[in-house]
Scaffold this motif. Structure first.
Motif, PDB file in Angstrom:
ATOM      1  N   TRP A   1       0.850  -1.202   0.000  1.00 18.58           N
ATOM      2  CA  TRP A   1       0.000   0.000   0.000  1.00 18.58           C
ATOM      3  C   TRP A   1       0.880   1.246   0.000  1.00 18.58           C
ATOM      4  O   TRP A   1       1.404   1.653   1.027  1.00 18.58           O
ATOM      5  CB  TRP A   1      -0.934  -0.006   1.236  1.00 18.58           C
ATOM      6  CG  TRP A   1      -1.906   1.136   1.225  1.00 18.58           C
ATOM      7  CD1 TRP A   1      -2.174   1.990   0.217  1.00 18.58           C
ATOM      8  CD2 TRP A   1      -2.738   1.563   2.331  1.00 18.58           C
ATOM      9  NE1 TRP A   1      -3.114   2.904   0.556  1.00 18.58           N
ATOM     10  CE2 TRP A   1      -3.499   2.668   1.878  1.00 18.58           C
ATOM     11  CE3 TRP A   1      -2.932   1.111   3.627  1.00 18.58           C
ATOM     12  CZ2 TRP A   1      -4.411   3.310   2.680  1.00 18.58           C
ATOM     13  CZ3 TRP A   1      -3.850   1.757   4.423  1.00 18.58           C
ATOM     14  CH2 TRP A   1      -4.583   2.844   3.962  1.00 18.58           C
ATOM     15  N   ASP A   2       1.054   1.784  -1.189  1.00 18.23           N
ATOM     16  CA  ASP A   2       1.796   3.034  -1.315  1.00 18.23           C
ATOM     17  C   ASP A   2       0.769   4.160  -1.289  1.00 18.23           C
ATOM     18  O   ASP A   2      -0.025   4.306  -2.231  1.00 18.23           O
ATOM     19  CB  ASP A   2       2.599   3.034  -2.624  1.00 18.23           C
ATOM     20  CG  ASP A   2       3.468   4.281  -2.741  1.00 18.23           C
ATOM     21  OD1 ASP A   2       3.225   5.247  -1.970  1.00 18.23           O
ATOM     22  OD2 ASP A   2       4.377   4.287  -3.579  1.00 18.23           O
ATOM     23  N   LEU A   3       0.803   4.959  -0.225  1.00 18.32           N
ATOM     24  CA  LEU A   3      -0.232   5.971  -0.021  1.00 18.32           C
ATOM     25  C   LEU A   3      -0.192   7.072  -1.088  1.00 18.32           C
ATOM     26  O   LEU A   3      -1.190   7.764  -1.310  1.00 18.32           O
ATOM     27  CB  LEU A   3      -0.066   6.590   1.380  1.00 18.32           C
ATOM     28  CG  LEU A   3      -1.319   7.160   2.047  1.00 18.32           C
ATOM     29  CD1 LEU A   3      -2.416   6.108   2.164  1.00 18.32           C
ATOM     30  CD2 LEU A   3      -0.973   7.695   3.431  1.00 18.32           C
ATOM     31  N   THR A   4       0.939   7.203  -1.780  1.00 11.02           N
ATOM     32  CA  THR A   4       1.029   8.241  -2.814  1.00 11.02           C
ATOM     33  C   THR A   4       0.318   7.794  -4.091  1.00 11.02           C
ATOM     34  O   THR A   4      -0.001   8.605  -4.958  1.00 11.02           O
ATOM     35  CB  THR A   4       2.495   8.556  -3.160  1.00 11.02           C
ATOM     36  OG1 THR A   4       3.137   7.352  -3.557  1.00 11.02           O
ATOM     37  CG2 THR A   4       3.210   9.182  -1.983  1.00 11.02           C
TER      38      THR A   4
ATOM     39  N   PHE B   1       7.258   5.460  12.051  1.00  8.40           N
ATOM     40  CA  PHE B   1       6.614   6.732  11.686  1.00  8.40           C
ATOM     41  C   PHE B   1       7.152   7.237  10.338  1.00  8.40           C
ATOM     42  O   PHE B   1       6.392   7.640   9.459  1.00  8.40           O
ATOM     43  CB  PHE B   1       6.884   7.763  12.800  1.00  8.40           C
ATOM     44  CG  PHE B   1       6.537   9.167  12.436  1.00  8.40           C
ATOM     45  CD1 PHE B   1       5.210   9.590  12.443  1.00  8.40           C
ATOM     46  CD2 PHE B   1       7.529  10.081  12.064  1.00  8.40           C
ATOM     47  CE1 PHE B   1       4.885  10.900  12.110  1.00  8.40           C
ATOM     48  CE2 PHE B   1       7.205  11.379  11.723  1.00  8.40           C
ATOM     49  CZ  PHE B   1       5.876  11.786  11.744  1.00  8.40           C
ATOM     50  N   ASN B   2       8.461   7.181  10.175  1.00 12.27           N
ATOM     51  CA  ASN B   2       9.073   7.629   8.917  1.00 12.27           C
ATOM     52  C   ASN B   2       8.574   6.808   7.725  1.00 12.27           C
ATOM     53  O   ASN B   2       8.196   7.363   6.684  1.00 12.27           O
ATOM     54  CB  ASN B   2      10.601   7.510   8.994  1.00 12.27           C
ATOM     55  CG  ASN B   2      11.202   8.712   9.697  1.00 12.27           C
ATOM     56  OD1 ASN B   2      10.545   9.749   9.827  1.00 12.27           O
ATOM     57  ND2 ASN B   2      12.424   8.574  10.167  1.00 12.27           N
ATOM     58  N   VAL B   3       8.563   5.484   7.913  1.00 14.17           N
ATOM     59  CA  VAL B   3       8.139   4.601   6.812  1.00 14.17           C
ATOM     60  C   VAL B   3       6.686   4.901   6.434  1.00 14.17           C
ATOM     61  O   VAL B   3       6.332   5.000   5.252  1.00 14.17           O
ATOM     62  CB  VAL B   3       8.301   3.114   7.210  1.00 14.17           C
ATOM     63  CG1 VAL B   3       7.671   2.192   6.163  1.00 14.17           C
ATOM     64  CG2 VAL B   3       9.775   2.769   7.392  1.00 14.17           C
ATOM     65  N   GLY B   4       5.850   5.082   7.455  1.00 14.09           N
ATOM     66  CA  GLY B   4       4.424   5.281   7.191  1.00 14.09           C
ATOM     67  C   GLY B   4       4.083   6.687   6.706  1.00 14.09           C
ATOM     68  O   GLY B   4       3.330   6.849   5.747  1.00 14.09           O
ATOM     69  N   PHE B   5       4.648   7.701   7.375  1.00 11.72           N
ATOM     70  CA  PHE B   5       4.161   9.067   7.119  1.00 11.72           C
ATOM     71  C   PHE B   5       5.154   9.974   6.383  1.00 11.72           C
ATOM     72  O   PHE B   5       4.857  11.119   6.114  1.00 11.72           O
ATOM     73  CB  PHE B   5       3.699   9.699   8.443  1.00 11.72           C
ATOM     74  CG  PHE B   5       2.558   8.932   9.061  1.00 11.72           C
ATOM     75  CD1 PHE B   5       1.270   9.050   8.543  1.00 11.72           C
ATOM     76  CD2 PHE B   5       2.776   8.052  10.119  1.00 11.72           C
ATOM     77  CE1 PHE B   5       0.226   8.326   9.095  1.00 11.72           C
ATOM     78  CE2 PHE B   5       1.736   7.323  10.655  1.00 11.72           C
ATOM     79  CZ  PHE B   5       0.456   7.454  10.149  1.00 11.72           C
ATOM     80  N   ARG B   6       6.351   9.442   6.085  1.00  8.53           N
ATOM     81  CA  ARG B   6       7.276  10.206   5.243  1.00  8.53           C
ATOM     82  C   ARG B   6       7.443   9.500   3.903  1.00  8.53           C
ATOM     83  O   ARG B   6       7.517  10.122   2.873  1.00  8.53           O
ATOM     84  CB  ARG B   6       8.625  10.382   5.934  1.00  8.53           C
ATOM     85  CG  ARG B   6       8.530  11.329   7.124  1.00  8.53           C
ATOM     86  CD  ARG B   6       9.807  12.144   7.313  1.00  8.53           C
ATOM     87  NE  ARG B   6       9.599  13.175   8.328  1.00  8.53           N
ATOM     88  CZ  ARG B   6      10.254  13.241   9.466  1.00  8.53           C
ATOM     89  NH1 ARG B   6      11.197  12.364   9.747  1.00  8.53           N
ATOM     90  NH2 ARG B   6      10.001  14.213  10.309  1.00  8.53           N
ATOM     91  N   TRP B   7       7.560   8.162   4.004  1.00  7.01           N
ATOM     92  CA  TRP B   7       7.707   7.403   2.754  1.00  7.01           C
ATOM     93  C   TRP B   7       6.359   6.866   2.275  1.00  7.01           C
ATOM     94  O   TRP B   7       6.253   6.289   1.203  1.00  7.01           O
ATOM     95  CB  TRP B   7       8.689   6.238   2.933  1.00  7.01           C
ATOM     96  CG  TRP B   7      10.016   6.651   3.507  1.00  7.01           C
ATOM     97  CD1 TRP B   7      10.530   7.919   3.569  1.00  7.01           C
ATOM     98  CD2 TRP B   7      10.973   5.799   4.130  1.00  7.01           C
ATOM     99  NE1 TRP B   7      11.754   7.920   4.174  1.00  7.01           N
ATOM    100  CE2 TRP B   7      12.063   6.632   4.533  1.00  7.01           C
ATOM    101  CE3 TRP B   7      11.041   4.429   4.376  1.00  7.01           C
ATOM    102  CZ2 TRP B   7      13.182   6.128   5.173  1.00  7.01           C
ATOM    103  CZ3 TRP B   7      12.162   3.934   5.012  1.00  7.01           C
ATOM    104  CH2 TRP B   7      13.223   4.774   5.409  1.00  7.01           C
ATOM    105  N   PHE B   8       5.349   6.962   3.104  1.00  9.50           N
ATOM    106  CA  PHE B   8       3.961   6.561   2.774  1.00  9.50           C
ATOM    107  C   PHE B   8       3.833   5.088   2.370  1.00  9.50           C
ATOM    108  O   PHE B   8       2.920   4.717   1.655  1.00  9.50           O
ATOM    109  CB  PHE B   8       3.371   7.478   1.688  1.00  9.50           C
ATOM    110  CG  PHE B   8       3.364   8.926   2.115  1.00  9.50           C
ATOM    111  CD1 PHE B   8       2.557   9.341   3.167  1.00  9.50           C
ATOM    112  CD2 PHE B   8       4.186   9.857   1.492  1.00  9.50           C
ATOM    113  CE1 PHE B   8       2.564  10.661   3.583  1.00  9.50           C
ATOM    114  CE2 PHE B   8       4.205  11.174   1.918  1.00  9.50           C
ATOM    115  CZ  PHE B   8       3.390  11.593   2.961  1.00  9.50           C
TER     116      PHE B   8
END
Lengths: 350, 294
Positions: free
Chosen positions: B37-40, B251-258
């Motif tokens: 799941w790539d949020l972008t 946090f970085n993986v989820g909300f910076r790298w999405f």
């Protein structure tokens, strides 16, 4: 010689005077009991001897040496606590061994000494158990064993039997008495139980509000209490204390007329022990009233009669029977000890 | 019949709230951890990838680094906090106005927000105007101008320091509670038996505090594993990735790298570690209780 001398010792907590200035000598090999109600300063006095409590002024001498500034471990004492004070994380063996270990005794000697001591207090089968796996009596024995294992000059015992049930207390009392006879070590014992004091002590120091009010043999204290407080505190059932006055050589109160050898005096308390009263049918007897209660104790019956506000108890024969509220008469036995105290000061008058 | 069912009806609102706020997100993230799941690119989880996210984590250097950083952080902060708390409790257990006053002010660091602690320490260790940095420089000239938060070891040290500073008061109170439950007589008996002060502490008091110390260590471990706020406000995981804890990495993986699939897998790895410790904690509590009632 392990004589303990307290010379003018005093203990204050801030402004509160817990133990006022007093002196006391405990002889070598003596079993001295400090007896008194809760808060009378007996435990504080013992803790000062142990070095667990600083003294405000005065001196404590053990074997003639002033030990005020010596830490507890250098006073050559052992103490048995009310709540045993056992080390819960150690086995019975380790508990008994601990004081020897701290004093650097070689392991082999320690082992022998622990075994001998455990046998003395019948703990040899329980050496590998922890305190939590023992009964109250067994725990108390471990505490005793830990105290006697290093043969100190003085034993200090702070209400050691008060957490035990009544039956076990009697058994342990006898064991303590035997142990003292066997070891002959100077012992200071604190209790509020006058029965323990009477049965164990060579001498009893009765304390009240930090002061020793009477220091004597149990027999003497029982027979000749120094004041009203001691008279009421020693004995079970306690001494009958009747409020009245002396006039023309007779003590008078409601339903009570006892000839006494004392000049006229108001505010007198007459004391007589229950076992020194006879139950009689004579209406002219010294004490009269209505039967209030009968209590069979096994070997005797306690007969309580009432007249007005005062009640008087006598120890009668186990077979004695009568109806409650029936008239009842009591007379002092031949040669009975009659005690008279001043009501205001509590001092002994006769 | 109606009366018998009423309690259950009354429980339903609470059950729905718990379900919506706890069970649903947990289940959702667990399922997501097995999906890409790539949020972008997508607003919804994409296809199932099986254990790929977990397998990838096992070989990814940044994740392994964050695990190592977390391990170092947990070990040092737990050991230091427990030792300091125990020492402080031993000093503060006596009664007296000074002791009471100290006990009261001691709670202040624990009352502060971890994020605020991070910001404060960042300022205090600033080499130019930081009060601690300048103070240390004044006392030890060799420490003048040391870039405290730019050095990997020093930055980790300061991160541990802030956590120890934050948690020691609470742990001290736990120790004080434990010390209060030790009968005074055991200590006095040891003193009469001939034990020195150090021997009383190590031979009599600490063994009796074993249960409390274990509980403290486990609780502190669980909280240290989740270290996030101070990392964000104090070091930002740096310099480099030297203070990037597992929680911060997730946090970085989820909300910076999405990468929500991978982040969910990492979150479940952290949850598994904490569940393992929690189960051990409960078992230990039960066995302590059994010992206490023996």
């Amino acid at each position: 010689m392990a004589e303990v001398r307290l010379v003018d010792i005093e203990k204050k907590y801030g402004n509160f005077l817990a133990v006022p200035k007093q002196s006391l000598t405990i002889h070598d090999g003596e079993f001295l009991v400090l007896l008194g109600p809760s808060g009378c300063g007996k435990t504080t006095t013992m803790r000062m001897i142990a070095g667990l409590e600083d003294i405000t002024s005065g001196d404590i001498m053990i074997k003639g040496e002033r030990i005020n500034d010596k830490p507890p471990k250098d006073r050559d004492i052992a103490m048995v606590f009310q709540n045993y004070g056992l080390y819960p994380h150690m086995t019975v063996r380790q508990n008994i061994e601990y004081p020897l270990k701290l004093r650097g005794m070689p392991k082999a000697d320690r082992k022998d000494r622990v075994r001998e001591t455990a046998e003395k207090v019948e703990l040899d089968a329980l050496l590998e158990r922890r305190p939590s796996e023992l009964s109250g009596g067994q725990r108390q024995r471990v505490a005793l064993a830990r105290a006697i294992v290093r043969t100190p000059s003085i034993f200090l015992m702070d209400e050691p039997l008060s957490n035990l049930d009544a039956k076990l207390r009697v058994t342990m009392r006898a064991e303590l008495k035997h142990l003292h006879h066997e070891l002959g070590v100077t012992t200071v014992y604190v209790t509020h139980d006058q029965m323990e004091a009477m049965t164990l002590a060579n001498r009893v120091a009765v304390m009240r509000e930090g002061k020793i009010v009477q220091l004597d043999t149990p027999k003497k204290i029982y027979a000749e209490p120094a004041d009203l407080f001691v008279a009421g505190f020693i004995g079970s059932p306690s001494m009958n204390l009747i409020d009245g006055a002396v006039k023309d050589g007779v003590f008078r109160a409601d339903g009570v007329e006892v000839p006494v050898d004392l000049a006229d005096h108001d505010g007198v308390v007459l004391g007589i022990r229950p076992e020194e009263l006879d139950i009689t049918q004579d209406p002219g007897a010294a004490i009269s009233g209505k039967l209030y209660a009968l209590e069979l104790t096994g070997e005797s019956t306690l007969v309580t009669l009432r007249n007005g506000p005062s009640s008087v108890c006598a120890r009668g024969h186990a077979d004695f029977e009568a109806d409650i509220d029936s008239p009842c008469h009591l007379a002092p036995k031949e040669g009975a000890r009659i005690h008279l105290f001043d009501r205001a000061t509590g001092e002994r008058l006769l | 019949m109606k009366d018998r069912l009423l309690p259950y009806w009354l429980l339903i609102p609470a059950f729905i709230i718990v379900l919506a706020t706890t069970i649903y997100p947990l289940a959702y993230s667990f399922i997501t951890s097995f999906r890409a799941w790539d949020l972008t690119k997508s607003r919804r989880p994409e296809g199932f990838v099986g254990l790929d996210n977990y397998i990838y984590a096992a070989s990814e250097s940044q994740f392994l680094n964050s695990l190592w950083v977390t391990f170092i952080f947990v070990i040092t902060s737990v050991i230091l906090t427990v030792i300091l708390a125990m020492a402080l409790a031993l000093l503060l257990r006596r009664k007296g106005p000074m002791h009471t006053f100290t006990r009261i002010i001691l709670i202040l660091p624990f009352a502060m927000s971890p994020a605020l602690i991070g910001v404060s320490y960042r300022f205090m260790f600033n080499p130019e105007f930081g009060v601690i940095a300048n103070g240390l420089g004044a006392v030890f000239p060799a420490l003048q101008g040391v870039p405290w938060l730019a050095d990997p070891q020093l930055a980790m040290g300061i991160l541990v320091l802030t956590d120890v500073w934050h948690w020691t008061p609470y742990m001290t109170f736990m120790c004080l509670g434990g010390l209060a439950s030790i009968p005074r007589e055991t200590e006095e008996a040891a003193r009469i038996d001939g034990a020195s002060n150090l021997r009383i502490i190590f031979g009599i008091i600490l063994p009796q505090m074993r249960g409390v110390i274990l509980v403290m260590a486990v609780l502190k471990t669980i909280f240290a594993l989740k270290m996030f706020d101070q990392v964000v406000t104090l070091t930002g995981g740096g310099p480099g990735t030297s203070t990037e804890t597992l929680a911060y990495f997730i946090f970085n993986v989820g909300f910076r790298w999405f990468d929500m699939g991978y982040a969910s897998a990492l979150a479940w790895i952290l949850t598994a570690i904490m569940m393992f410790i929690s189960i051990w904690y409960v078992r230990m509590l039960l066995s302590e209780r059994k010992m206490a009632t023996a």
